[in-house]
Design an enzyme around this catalytic site. Sequence first.
Site, mmCIF file in Angstrom:
data_model
loop_
_atom_site.group_PDB
_atom_site.id
_atom_site.type_symbol
_atom_site.label_atom_id
_atom_site.label_comp_id
_atom_site.label_asym_id
_atom_site.label_seq_id
_atom_site.Cartn_x
_atom_site.Cartn_y
_atom_site.Cartn_z
ATOM 1 C CE LYS A 58 2.404 1.987 5.825
ATOM 2 N NZ LYS A 58 2.288 2.460 4.505
ATOM 3 C CE LYS A 89 11.978 -0.729 0.573
ATOM 4 N NZ LYS A 89 11.515 0.449 -0.392
ATOM 5 C CE LYS A 95 5.839 0.254 -3.953
ATOM 6 N NZ LYS A 95 6.615 0.893 -2.851
ATOM 7 N N GLY A 115 2.294 6.635 -0.427
ATOM 8 C CA GLY A 115 2.854 6.994 -1.666
ATOM 9 C C GLY A 115 3.829 6.321 -2.282
ATOM 10 C CG ASP A 116 6.710 4.210 -5.078
ATOM 11 O OD1 ASP A 116 7.344 3.484 -4.297
ATOM 12 O OD2 ASP A 116 6.828 3.879 -6.437
ATOM 13 C CB THR A 157 12.220 8.258 1.166
ATOM 14 O OG1 THR A 157 10.956 7.852 1.624
ATOM 15 C CG2 THR A 157 12.950 7.124 0.409
ATOM 16 C CB SER A 188 4.881 4.470 6.612
ATOM 17 O OG SER A 188 4.760 5.558 5.419
HETATM 18 P P1 NDP Z 1 8.204 10.982 -7.533
HETATM 19 O O1 NDP Z 1 7.172 10.592 -8.348
HETATM 20 O O2 NDP Z 1 8.085 11.978 -6.447
HETATM 21 O O3 NDP Z 1 9.338 11.134 -8.431
HETATM 22 C C1 NDP Z 1 9.993 10.570 -9.352
HETATM 23 C C2 NDP Z 1 11.306 11.169 -9.837
HETATM 24 O O4 NDP Z 1 11.834 10.115 -10.698
HETATM 25 C C3 NDP Z 1 10.870 12.115 -10.900
HETATM 26 O O5 NDP Z 1 11.721 13.111 -11.077
HETATM 27 C C4 NDP Z 1 10.583 11.645 -12.239
HETATM 28 O O6 NDP Z 1 10.669 12.202 -13.419
HETATM 29 C C5 NDP Z 1 11.786 10.627 -11.979
HETATM 30 N N1 NDP Z 1 11.574 9.360 -12.903
HETATM 31 C C6 NDP Z 1 10.512 8.302 -12.727
HETATM 32 N N2 NDP Z 1 10.405 7.405 -13.793
HETATM 33 C C7 NDP Z 1 11.519 7.839 -14.455
HETATM 34 C C8 NDP Z 1 12.004 7.371 -15.631
HETATM 35 N N3 NDP Z 1 11.366 6.035 -16.220
HETATM 36 N N4 NDP Z 1 13.234 7.790 -16.175
HETATM 37 C C9 NDP Z 1 13.733 9.004 -15.474
HETATM 38 N N5 NDP Z 1 13.255 9.479 -14.595
HETATM 39 C C10 NDP Z 1 12.129 8.906 -13.999
HETATM 40 O O7 NDP Z 1 8.460 9.592 -6.801
HETATM 41 P P2 NDP Z 1 9.450 9.324 -5.643
HETATM 42 O O8 NDP Z 1 10.395 10.471 -5.377
HETATM 43 O O9 NDP Z 1 8.410 9.020 -4.701
HETATM 44 O O10 NDP Z 1 10.096 7.831 -6.003
HETATM 45 C C11 NDP Z 1 11.312 7.914 -6.632
HETATM 46 C C12 NDP Z 1 11.912 6.485 -6.432
HETATM 47 O O11 NDP Z 1 11.948 6.037 -5.048
HETATM 48 C C13 NDP Z 1 10.872 5.089 -6.827
HETATM 49 O O12 NDP Z 1 11.844 4.219 -7.132
HETATM 50 C C14 NDP Z 1 10.196 4.544 -5.518
HETATM 51 O O13 NDP Z 1 9.887 3.441 -5.641
HETATM 52 C C15 NDP Z 1 11.341 4.952 -4.425
HETATM 53 N N6 NDP Z 1 10.733 5.136 -3.208
HETATM 54 C C16 NDP Z 1 10.118 6.078 -2.773
HETATM 55 C C17 NDP Z 1 9.472 6.199 -1.419
HETATM 56 C C18 NDP Z 1 8.767 7.385 -1.110
HETATM 57 O O14 NDP Z 1 8.424 7.286 0.355
HETATM 58 N N7 NDP Z 1 8.193 7.928 -1.902
HETATM 59 C C19 NDP Z 1 9.846 5.335 -0.362
HETATM 60 C C20 NDP Z 1 11.174 4.361 -0.963
HETATM 61 C C21 NDP Z 1 11.649 4.150 -2.220
HETATM 62 P P3 NDP Z 1 9.369 12.747 -14.258
HETATM 63 O O15 NDP Z 1 8.655 13.577 -13.394
HETATM 64 O O16 NDP Z 1 9.977 13.214 -15.266
HETATM 65 O O17 NDP Z 1 8.720 11.315 -14.497
HETATM 66 O O1 2IT Z 2 9.153 1.809 -1.536
HETATM 67 C C1 2IT Z 2 8.797 2.386 -0.378
HETATM 68 O O2 2IT Z 2 9.291 1.731 0.630
HETATM 69 C C2 2IT Z 2 7.711 3.174 -0.478
HETATM 70 N N1 2IT Z 2 7.182 3.681 -1.221
HETATM 71 C C3 2IT Z 2 6.987 3.801 1.098
HETATM 72 C C4 2IT Z 2 6.276 2.979 1.527
HETATM 73 C C5 2IT Z 2 5.128 3.298 2.705
HETATM 74 O O3 2IT Z 2 4.519 2.568 3.202
HETATM 75 O O4 2IT Z 2 5.606 4.208 3.409
#
Ligand code: NDP
Ligand code: 2IT
Length: 446
Positions: free
Chosen positions: A91, A115, A127, A166-167, A211, A378
């Site tokens: 997952k 996690k 992943k 998603g991520d 999240t 999830s």
């Molecule tokens: P999104 O794609 O929705 O948003 C990412 C955000 O971070 C955007 O604002 C993006 O800006 C910015 N960003 C990405 N890369 C960079 C970079 N290299 N430098 C500066 N800004 C950056 O992703 P999420 O919000 O889903 O994910 C964000 C983080 O959270 C990741 O590390 C992900 O692994 C983690 N995460 C996500 C989960 C989820 O359920 N979605 C769960 C747990 C963790 P820009 O648009 O300009 O690229």
């Molecule tokens: O980093 C993370 O935990 C996620 N992107 C969510 C993964 C999931 O299966 O919901």
Amino acid sequence: MLHGKLAGTYDEVLRRNPGETEFHQAVLEVLSSLEPVVVKHPQYADAEIIRRLCEPERQIIFRVPWVDDAGQVQINRGFRVEFSSALGPYKGGLRFHPSVYLGIVKFLGFEQIFKNALTGMPIGGGKGGSDFDPKGRSDGEVMRFCQAFMTELYRHIGEYTDVPAGDTGVGGREIGYLFGQYKRITNRYESGVLTGKGLSWGGSRVRTEATGYGLVFFVDEILRTRQDSFDGKRVVVSGSGNVAIYAVEKVQQLGGTVVACSDSSGYVVDEAGIDLALLREVKEERRERIAAYVEARPGAYLVTDASIWDVACDVALPCATQNELDADAATVLARNGCTVVAEGANMPCTPDAIRVLAEAGVTYAPGKAANAGGVATSALEMQQNASRDSWTFEHTEQRLAAIMSGIHERCLETAEAYGQPGDYTAGANIAGFTRVADAMLALGIV
Ligand code: NDP
Ligand code: 2IT
């Protein structure tokens, strides 16, 4: 510093995975917590649990050919790393970003094992993703890319096998196109094969928010241990994607003020508090750069040549990407009076930053605990799919809050039991590790 067998294991990881620096970093961070565990439980070392966990069960790398709007053939690379299935089906999310390569997918997959274990739910760790860059791509291009990606991925996933979500770069739109193609190829309406689905076709309420909300629930638990709350707190949130937006929303609901957020082009400061409706319009609907927020909001300003961590705050929530908060940023945050740094992103703080925060007495909450609300919800989506049920927002949010509170408690209890009271990193790593390790012992050498 690692000693003995742990040091040998880490050397082996370096040797077997050359150039994968993010993966090395994630492994070192976990192994650094395990010394007291291997002393107390020699059976883990005897069964080579740690060395087995450092080697993914399966790694899939594939070509993703698709045609852009100009009729040009594009080739991307797709990945799915199925790390551990000791606790349940693999997952973890899919990331679409030009920086994606095997080392990033492996760091994320490795983190995901612990996690997911920490949530207490029946999910293994994995992943995936691609070096596809969705920025500037039309909706049709994103759809064709997702279809091409799933045309290979479908044979490796399934509700009892591997369940992506998603991520970064993968949200509801992409999950829709991926699910549509999976359904077409397999001729099965297998809801449980993906999470993060839309509410009208098998998704769970609160998954979109989970999240960010979960992160804020976790920090709320930290503040409670000091008889404090979000009320009146100044908060800085990096990023403005899925995690950041719903972290902002929950902070505001709990009485805090978010004064800055960002994307990869810079950060905005809005002393009146981020206007969430405007941020969502700019980012979720119009998919524009953060500068568009400032254009529509008097009093807010954009900064493109400095770090968002220069903005003074009580609570810092890095929610963008790995290694976005370094030792210099940590020093500035501590000097400005920040007392909590909690990771919404995966591995956003560098190892040096974590050291600086510890020395300065700033509470640090690692992502594998603080951002686990997404994957936990999830797992709630999978439960609803398995029972063909659909829960209310209130019920699902309560479940999420209870899960985050449970993770917080598990971290503190475990840290205490292993002689490191108050250390959330030790607590999260050890509690996550021991749950997977015990399952692996029971399942034999597989
Ligand atoms: P999104 O794609 O929705 O948003 C990412 C955000 O971070 C955007 O604002 C993006 O800006 C910015 N960003 C990405 N890369 C960079 C970079 N290299 N430098 C500066 N800004 C950056 O992703 P999420 O919000 O889903 O994910 C964000 C983080 O959270 C990741 O590390 C992900 O692994 C983690 N995460 C996500 C989960 C989820 O359920 N979605 C769960 C747990 C963790 P820009 O648009 O300009 O690229
Ligand atoms: O980093 C993370 O935990 C996620 N992107 C969510 C993964 C999931 O299966 O919901």
